[in-house]
Design a protein around this motif. Structure first.
Motif, mmCIF file in Angstrom:
data_model
loop_
_atom_site.group_PDB
_atom_site.id
_atom_site.type_symbol
_atom_site.label_atom_id
_atom_site.label_comp_id
_atom_site.label_asym_id
_atom_site.label_seq_id
_atom_site.Cartn_x
_atom_site.Cartn_y
_atom_site.Cartn_z
ATOM 1 N N GLY A 110 9.760 -0.833 2.599
ATOM 2 C CA GLY A 110 8.380 -0.282 2.262
ATOM 3 C C GLY A 110 7.191 -1.079 2.373
ATOM 4 N N GLN A 111 7.402 -2.461 1.959
ATOM 5 C CA GLN A 111 6.485 -3.127 2.014
ATOM 6 C C GLN A 111 6.020 -3.552 3.445
ATOM 7 O OE1 GLN A 111 7.921 -5.895 -0.959
ATOM 8 N NE2 GLN A 111 6.448 -5.436 -2.492
ATOM 9 N N PHE A 112 7.033 -4.114 4.180
ATOM 10 C CA PHE A 112 6.849 -4.449 5.557
ATOM 11 C C PHE A 112 6.317 -3.188 6.322
ATOM 12 C CE2 PHE A 112 10.891 -7.077 5.740
ATOM 13 C CZ PHE A 112 10.129 -8.113 5.281
ATOM 14 N N ALA A 113 6.528 -1.913 5.900
ATOM 15 C CA ALA A 113 5.658 -0.775 6.682
ATOM 16 C C ALA A 113 4.706 -0.326 6.232
ATOM 17 C CB ALA A 113 7.174 0.447 6.593
ATOM 18 N N ALA A 114 4.107 -1.140 5.247
ATOM 19 C CA ALA A 114 2.798 -0.495 4.470
ATOM 20 C C ALA A 114 1.888 -0.258 5.525
ATOM 21 C CB ALA A 114 2.252 -1.720 3.505
ATOM 22 N N ALA A 115 1.414 -1.134 6.526
ATOM 23 C CA ALA A 115 -0.010 -0.753 7.181
ATOM 24 C C ALA A 115 0.304 -0.996 8.626
ATOM 25 C CB ALA A 115 -1.062 -1.668 6.474
ATOM 26 N N ASP A 116 1.444 -1.501 8.976
ATOM 27 C CA ASP A 116 1.730 -2.108 10.516
ATOM 28 C C ASP A 116 2.524 -0.831 11.014
ATOM 29 O OD1 ASP A 116 2.620 -3.028 12.743
ATOM 30 O OD2 ASP A 116 2.716 -4.999 11.972
#
Length: 701
Positions: free
Chosen positions: A303-309
């Motif tokens: 979820g953190q990896f997918a946050a903005a990218d």
């Protein structure tokens, strides 16, 4: 979203205890706190152990043996958290800190010491147990423990890579973990003391337990401490941590993913470095770990990896994360479901991912989570669904699965979730047109009955005014909604009545009693001053023995009934006095006042009699005023009588008001024993009402 702290103090203590018991399995059991009859005896015993430690810091064989035994007994006692304060009060901390060091050698001493590393290991272990209580952390650090613990970490470089060395290094790392837990000042002190480079080196140690302990310490040190994060990365920890993610040892990959998660949290540049180090695929692999804690950490990290990218969002899905994340939604572990929903919510911000999540069966379990009693879990599920309905391909699937009803009827715990659900409903409403609507109409025709009803219910709330005739008349959506009112399931009746009421308010945005004008044609009135005024009066009415003076010209203009009375072949045509036998004086006076002025205040006490008179004399405007007043008095107890009244006097507006009241208050209405009979009786009128309302062009409704 703040990163959850999954490791708790109890977990840290339990880990220390389990490791200790594994090492001492089969050895002689030393009495713990429960073995003492009184607190006084226990305190005395602890004092004696501290005295031993204070007098045995030497390399003498007897002193080493006594110190080892003292630390062993203290560790057993310290497992009871209720006794920790007593141990500290007895002065154990400074005594234990001294024994973190190697005592000075004896004269002429050569070779290894007796119990080499064992006393230091026992001391580090007891200090770790004492540090489980936050109030003792600073005391231990102020006593100089950190410097000695860092020195113990260096012993892994000893040529003697024995079990004893591994044990003392591991206990030192564990003690640092407990001392720094949720203590930002001590985390900084640990870095200043130079521990981080040695902990990073220990990630490559041959002993799995040492690896795990080092990773656990780094995990704690990295949490919400940017300088520590920076140094961990600069010491080249990432490549080793990524390799550890692939370990078959669940304890190792759990600690490794925890370290990476804390490094990434609120640090976009470190997140990029972690991805460049190749962490993505092994993290996705951990979604299928047998360790639920590793799964939880992996889901949170994704979820953190997918946050903005956006690219990373796509890569996560392409590499196979969606299916295991969806499977995790059915877990019995609330935190695991929460982290999975969190990751899916981030992934669902990309169009193709939205379709992929729905295609892999994500909608139904996400809808189920809306019933959760956990606020964060409920919110994460709602946020993911908000993302999914942004894709037109998912709208029909969500509605078919009963998603609209779940969103509409859900009991949401926090305001943030309520706001999210409201936005989701608005987004759904915006999608109901074009190919989405055509797809739903097709499904409403060919699907099984329950699905047809779900679609009709949703469309009643979501469709535009321009589409309602096609949906509910041409495509038979009205039949599906009316069918829900049939006796049987109270839930279905509730849903049907709510949908019909919503459709009615869309079709007729104002009350039926207020919608029509008082008079179909403009009319000139004589005015208030001529009411019951003998001036120019040419006809007199006898009401309850009293004379009421009137004017034919005014009466002729007011209604067909009076025109027939005075222009037709009735005896009243030429009569000077006309007797009114069936109307009370108060009622007749109000009726005449309306005829002369075009308006009148209608009190509820007289409204029904006045309605009867208005109907008799075909005064439509007055009827509407009476219906409006009576409609304000409709209740669950009297709605049946009100409906009969509307039938008796052809009061269409009152009849429609009764229908709308029943639909709006259906849950209360259906508790009455006569409700089913009334529904069956008025069903044709309900149908007629909607057919008439839905047939009107949208701009005229």
């Amino acid at each position: 979203m703040d990163r959850p702290t999954i490791s708790t103090r109890k977990g840290l203590k339990r880990k220390l205890e389990q490791d200790f018991e594994q090492e001492n399995r089969g050895r002689h059991k030393i009495p713990a706190a429960e073995g003492f009859e009184t607190h006084q005896k226990l305190t005395h015993h602890i004092h004696s152990l501290v005295d031993i430690l204070n007098t045995t810091f030497s390399s003498l064989e007897s002193d080493r043996a006594a110190a080892k035994r003292a630390t062993s007994v203290l560790s057993q006692i310290a497992k009871n958290e209720e006794v920790v304060d007593t141990i500290v009060d007895c002065g154990a901390v400074p005594a234990l800190v001294v024994h973190l060091q190697t005592p000075p050698p004896l004269r002429g001493e050569n070779g290894p010491k007796l119990y080499e590393h064992e006393v230091e290991k026992g001391s580090a272990y007891v200090l770790g147990l004492l540090a489980v209580k936050p109030e003792h952390q600073q005391l231990i650090v102020d006593a100089g423990a950190l410097t000695h613990l860092v020195e113990l970490l260096k012993r892994h470089k000893s040529a003697d890579n024995s079990r004893a060395v591994n044990g003392v290094v591991r206990r030192a790392a564990d003690a640092i973990t407990n001392l720094a837990h949720e203590n930002s000042g001590i985390k900084t002190r640990v870095r200043i003391e130079g521990a981080i480079p040695f902990l990073v080196e220990l990630l490559e140690h041959a002993d799995n337990k040492v690896q795990r302990a080092a990773a656990g310490a780094l995990r704690t040190l990295a949490f919400k401490n940017d300088d520590n994060k920076k140094q961990i990365v600069e010491c080249h920890a990432l490549p080793t941590l990524v390799i550890m993610l692939r370990s078959e040892d669940t304890a190792i990959h759990y600690e490794a993913v925890g370290v990476i998660g804390n490094l990434v949290h609120s640090s976009p540049h470190i997140k990029k470095e972690v991805l460049l180090a190749g962490a993505l695929q092994p993290v996705i692999g951990l979604l299928s770990s047998s360790c639920s804690e590793s799964q939880r950490e992996a889901a949170l990290l994704l979820g953190q990896f997918a946050a903005a990218d956006s690219d990373c969002k796509v890569h996560i899905v392409q590499r196979g994360a969606v299916k295991p994340l969806i499977d995790m939604l059915d877990s019995s572990d609330v935190q695991l479901k929460e982290m999975s929903a969190f990751a899916l919510g981030r992934l669902a911000q990309e169009t193709h991912n939205q379709a992929g999540i729905a295609h892999n069966g994500g909608i139904v379990p996400l809808l189920s989570l809306l019933d959760s009693k956990s606020g964060p879990l409920q919110h994460n599920a709602a946020f993911t669904l908000y993302g999914l309905v942004d894709n037109e391909d998912n709208v029909a699937d969500l509605i078919m699965a009963g998603g609209f009803q779940k969103l509409q009827d859900g009991e949401f715990i926090v305001q943030q979730t309520k706001d999210c659900v409201a936005k989701t409903m608005k987004r759904l409403e915006e999608k109901i047109h074009g190919r989405v609507l055509n797809h739903l109409l097709y499904l409403m025709r060919v699907s099984e009955r329950n699905v047809q009803r779900r679609i009709a219910l949703a469309l009643a709330h979501l469709c535009t005014p321009d589409d309602r005739k096609v949906i509910f008349l041409d495509k038979n959506g009205l039949d599906l909604l009316l069918g829900l009112l049939e006796p049987g399931s109270l839930k279905q009746q509730h849903e049907g009545s709510v949908a019909l009421y919503k459709l009615a308010t869309k079709a007729t945005p104002v009350s039926p009693v207020d919608a029509a004008p008082l008079s179909p044609t403009p009319q000139v009135y004589l005015g208030e001053q001529y009411v019951n005024n003998p001036t120019l009066s040419d006809v007199t009415f006898l009401v309850e023995g009293k004379r009421f003076y009137a004017h034919r010209i005014c009466l002729l203009a007011s209604s067909d009934a009076f025109r027939a009375m005075f222009d037709g072949g009735y005896r009243e045509r030429n009569a000077k006095d006309v007797e009114i036998p069936n109307i009370r004086w108060e009622v007749f006076e109000l009726m005449m006042r309306f005829i002369y002025t075009g308006s009148v205040e209608v009190d509820i006490d007289i409204a029904q009699d006045l309605l009867r008179a208005a109907d008799q004399y075909l005064l439509d405007g007055l009827k509407r005023l009476c219906e409006c007043t009576i409609a304000q008095d409709i209740s669950v107890e009297n709605v049946s009588l009100m409906y009969e009244l509307s039938e008796g006097f052809n009061a269409m507006s009152l009849r429609e008001a009764c229908i709308l009241f029943i639909l709006e208050q259906f849950d209360k209405f259906c508790t009455k024993p006569w409700s089913s009979c009334l529904i069956q009786r008025i069903m044709p009128e309900i149908r007629n009402y909607f057919e008439k309302a839905l047939s009107k062009p949208a701009n005229l409704s």
